[in-house]
Design a protein around this motif. Structure first.
Motif, PDB file in Angstrom:
ATOM      1  N   LEU A   1     -27.892 -31.270 130.358  1.00  0.00           N
ATOM      2  CA  LEU A   1     -26.778 -31.306 131.301  1.00  0.00           C
ATOM      3  C   LEU A   1     -25.604 -30.469 130.792  1.00  0.00           C
ATOM      4  CD1 LEU A   1     -26.899 -35.067 132.327  1.00  0.00           C
ATOM      5  CD2 LEU A   1     -27.611 -33.091 133.696  1.00  0.00           C
ATOM      6  N   PHE A   2     -25.316 -30.549 129.480  1.00  0.00           N
ATOM      7  CA  PHE A   2     -24.262 -29.718 128.906  1.00  0.00           C
ATOM      8  C   PHE A   2     -24.588 -28.236 129.070  1.00  0.00           C
ATOM      9  CE2 PHE A   2     -23.068 -33.178 125.576  1.00  0.00           C
ATOM     10  CZ  PHE A   2     -22.309 -33.840 126.518  1.00  0.00           C
ATOM     11  N   MET A   3     -25.862 -27.896 128.793  1.00  0.00           N
ATOM     12  CA  MET A   3     -26.287 -26.503 128.924  1.00  0.00           C
ATOM     13  C   MET A   3     -26.108 -26.033 130.362  1.00  0.00           C
ATOM     14  SD  MET A   3     -29.037 -24.586 130.269  1.00  0.00           S
ATOM     15  CE  MET A   3     -30.230 -25.888 130.491  1.00  0.00           C
ATOM     16  N   ALA A   4     -26.531 -26.862 131.312  1.00  0.00           N
ATOM     17  CA  ALA A   4     -26.403 -26.492 132.721  1.00  0.00           C
ATOM     18  C   ALA A   4     -24.930 -26.312 133.095  1.00  0.00           C
ATOM     19  CB  ALA A   4     -27.062 -27.542 133.612  1.00  0.00           C
ATOM     20  N   TYR A   5     -24.100 -27.194 132.605  1.00  0.00           N
ATOM     21  CA  TYR A   5     -22.665 -27.093 132.886  1.00  0.00           C
ATOM     22  C   TYR A   5     -22.104 -25.788 132.329  1.00  0.00           C
ATOM     23  CZ  TYR A   5     -17.664 -27.968 132.574  1.00  0.00           C
ATOM     24  OH  TYR A   5     -16.300 -27.855 132.667  1.00  0.00           O
ATOM     25  N   ALA A   6     -22.335 -25.549 131.042  1.00  0.00           N
ATOM     26  CA  ALA A   6     -21.773 -24.355 130.401  1.00  0.00           C
ATOM     27  C   ALA A   6     -22.370 -23.067 130.962  1.00  0.00           C
ATOM     28  CB  ALA A   6     -21.978 -24.430 128.892  1.00  0.00           C
ATOM     29  N   ALA A   7     -23.649 -23.099 131.282  1.00  0.00           N
ATOM     30  CA  ALA A   7     -24.322 -21.887 131.764  1.00  0.00           C
ATOM     31  C   ALA A   7     -23.901 -21.498 133.178  1.00  0.00           C
ATOM     32  CB  ALA A   7     -25.841 -22.074 131.705  1.00  0.00           C
ATOM     33  N   THR A   8     -23.347 -22.439 133.917  1.00  0.00           N
ATOM     34  CA  THR A   8     -22.929 -22.129 135.286  1.00  0.00           C
ATOM     35  C   THR A   8     -21.451 -21.757 135.378  1.00  0.00           C
ATOM     36  OG1 THR A   8     -22.546 -24.469 135.754  1.00  0.00           O
ATOM     37  CG2 THR A   8     -24.715 -23.566 136.346  1.00  0.00           C
ATOM     38  N   ARG A   9     -20.783 -21.663 134.247  1.00  0.00           N
ATOM     39  CA  ARG A   9     -19.375 -21.276 134.232  1.00  0.00           C
ATOM     40  C   ARG A   9     -19.270 -19.761 134.093  1.00  0.00           C
ATOM     41  NH1 ARG A   9     -18.004 -25.270 136.764  1.00  0.00           N
ATOM     42  NH2 ARG A   9     -19.793 -26.496 136.247  1.00  0.00           N
ATOM     43  N   ASP A  10     -18.253 -19.211 134.738  1.00  0.00           N
ATOM     44  CA  ASP A  10     -18.048 -17.763 134.659  1.00  0.00           C
ATOM     45  C   ASP A  10     -16.972 -17.436 133.630  1.00  0.00           C
ATOM     46  OD1 ASP A  10     -15.637 -18.396 135.877  1.00  0.00           O
ATOM     47  OD2 ASP A  10     -16.151 -17.480 137.791  1.00  0.00           O
ATOM     48  N   GLY A  11     -16.648 -16.169 133.543  1.00  0.00           N
ATOM     49  CA  GLY A  11     -15.681 -15.706 132.564  1.00  0.00           C
ATOM     50  C   GLY A  11     -14.315 -16.347 132.691  1.00  0.00           C
ATOM     51  N   ALA A  12     -13.892 -16.668 133.909  1.00  0.00           N
ATOM     52  CA  ALA A  12     -12.586 -17.301 134.100  1.00  0.00           C
ATOM     53  C   ALA A  12     -12.523 -18.638 133.367  1.00  0.00           C
ATOM     54  CB  ALA A  12     -12.307 -17.497 135.587  1.00  0.00           C
ATOM     55  N   PHE A  13     -13.611 -19.389 133.397  1.00  0.00           N
ATOM     56  CA  PHE A  13     -13.670 -20.670 132.691  1.00  0.00           C
ATOM     57  C   PHE A  13     -13.483 -20.459 131.187  1.00  0.00           C
ATOM     58  CE2 PHE A  13     -16.335 -23.649 130.272  1.00  0.00           C
ATOM     59  CZ  PHE A  13     -15.749 -24.852 130.613  1.00  0.00           C
ATOM     60  N   TYR A  14     -14.213 -19.487 130.640  1.00  0.00           N
ATOM     61  CA  TYR A  14     -14.127 -19.230 129.203  1.00  0.00           C
ATOM     62  C   TYR A  14     -12.782 -18.628 128.809  1.00  0.00           C
ATOM     63  CZ  TYR A  14     -18.937 -20.604 129.217  1.00  0.00           C
ATOM     64  OH  TYR A  14     -20.080 -21.341 129.376  1.00  0.00           O
TER      65      TYR A  14
ATOM     66  N   GLU B   1      -9.967 -19.481 130.272  1.00  0.00           N
ATOM     67  CA  GLU B   1      -9.103 -20.664 130.205  1.00  0.00           C
ATOM     68  C   GLU B   1      -9.302 -21.406 128.890  1.00  0.00           C
ATOM     69  OE1 GLU B   1      -9.349 -23.304 133.571  1.00  0.00           O
ATOM     70  OE2 GLU B   1      -9.403 -21.609 134.973  1.00  0.00           O
ATOM     71  N   LEU B   2     -10.571 -21.550 128.475  1.00  0.00           N
ATOM     72  CA  LEU B   2     -10.840 -22.227 127.199  1.00  0.00           C
ATOM     73  C   LEU B   2     -10.198 -21.486 126.039  1.00  0.00           C
ATOM     74  CD1 LEU B   2     -14.577 -23.395 127.216  1.00  0.00           C
ATOM     75  CD2 LEU B   2     -12.516 -24.791 127.385  1.00  0.00           C
ATOM     76  N   SER B   3     -10.237 -20.177 126.102  1.00  0.00           N
ATOM     77  CA  SER B   3      -9.685 -19.394 125.000  1.00  0.00           C
ATOM     78  C   SER B   3      -8.165 -19.516 124.917  1.00  0.00           C
ATOM     79  CB  SER B   3     -10.088 -17.925 125.134  1.00  0.00           C
ATOM     80  OG  SER B   3      -9.372 -17.299 126.193  1.00  0.00           O
ATOM     81  N   GLU B   4      -7.554 -19.954 126.011  1.00  0.00           N
ATOM     82  CA  GLU B   4      -6.096 -20.059 126.054  1.00  0.00           C
ATOM     83  C   GLU B   4      -5.590 -21.493 125.984  1.00  0.00           C
ATOM     84  OE1 GLU B   4      -5.399 -18.026 129.736  1.00  0.00           O
ATOM     85  OE2 GLU B   4      -5.662 -16.043 128.830  1.00  0.00           O
ATOM     86  N   ASP B   5      -6.473 -22.480 126.103  1.00  0.00           N
ATOM     87  CA  ASP B   5      -6.065 -23.885 126.166  1.00  0.00           C
ATOM     88  C   ASP B   5      -6.710 -24.655 125.013  1.00  0.00           C
ATOM     89  OD1 ASP B   5      -5.670 -26.581 126.756  1.00  0.00           O
ATOM     90  OD2 ASP B   5      -6.037 -26.335 128.900  1.00  0.00           O
TER      91      ASP B   5
ATOM     92  N   LEU C   1     -11.796 -30.413 123.252  1.00  0.00           N
ATOM     93  CA  LEU C   1     -12.725 -31.331 123.919  1.00  0.00           C
ATOM     94  C   LEU C   1     -14.132 -30.744 124.041  1.00  0.00           C
ATOM     95  CD1 LEU C   1     -10.473 -32.664 126.824  1.00  0.00           C
ATOM     96  CD2 LEU C   1     -11.272 -33.950 124.820  1.00  0.00           C
ATOM     97  N   LEU C   2     -14.211 -29.446 124.267  1.00  0.00           N
ATOM     98  CA  LEU C   2     -15.511 -28.817 124.508  1.00  0.00           C
ATOM     99  C   LEU C   2     -16.135 -28.174 123.273  1.00  0.00           C
ATOM    100  CD1 LEU C   2     -14.897 -27.274 128.027  1.00  0.00           C
ATOM    101  CD2 LEU C   2     -16.177 -29.331 127.437  1.00  0.00           C
ATOM    102  N   ALA C   3     -15.356 -28.012 122.209  1.00  0.00           N
ATOM    103  CA  ALA C   3     -15.887 -27.367 121.002  1.00  0.00           C
ATOM    104  C   ALA C   3     -17.176 -28.012 120.479  1.00  0.00           C
ATOM    105  CB  ALA C   3     -14.813 -27.328 119.917  1.00  0.00           C
TER     106      ALA C   3
END
Length: 140
Positions: A57-70, A72-76, A82-84
């Motif tokens: 489920l984690f893989m499916a979640y992360a794999a369906t995210r696009d660059g905008a999601f990542y 945001e992670l790089s800036e927050d 939480l996701l590390a």
């Protein structure tokens, strides 16, 4: 013998009937891919939701995210914290899935090589393994 037909099938990854004969002899004398004492550990791996379902489920979640999601992670830092841990979970999951894939591939190849002695092997491969037919896979 069916061995010549299988030698020409790229799925066995052999170049000639002689190569297949050599592979056949190795399979006929091989040790288990996994020691039988490890069967319970393999069963636990398959049945433990924390080792399969959750990472899937984690893989499916992360794999369906696009660059905008990542981005945001790089800036927050809060969200990243939480996701590390997911990165470690996913890396371990990938290693387990790789191991399972390699064992599956090896076991399938061994069955296929052993099947070289049966003219009907390719027909049998296409049968439903759960079919209730006399002498079929359901009766193994």
């Amino acid at each position: 013998m069916a061995i010549e037909n299988v030698a020409q099938d790229s799925a066995c990854s052999v170049a000639s009937p002689d190569d297949l004969e050599s592979l056949y002899q190795r399979v006929m004398t091989c040790k288990p891919l996994v020691h039988p004492s490890e069967l319970d550990a393999l069963r636990n791996l398959a049945e433990d939701a924390s080792l399969t379902v959750r990472p899937w489920l984690f893989m499916a979640y992360a794999a369906t995210r696009d660059g905008a999601f990542y981005k945001e992670l790089s800036e927050d830092a809060t969200r990243m914290r939480l996701l590390a841990p997911l990165s470690m979970i996913l890396e371990e999951f990938a290693e387990r899935m790789h191991m399972v894939a390699e064992m599956s591939k090896g076991a399938a190849m061994r069955i296929r090589v052993a099947g070289c002695n049966h003219e009907d092997f390719d027909v049998w491969r296409k049968e439903d393994p759960n079919a209730d037919i006399d002498g079929g896979a359901a009766h193994v």
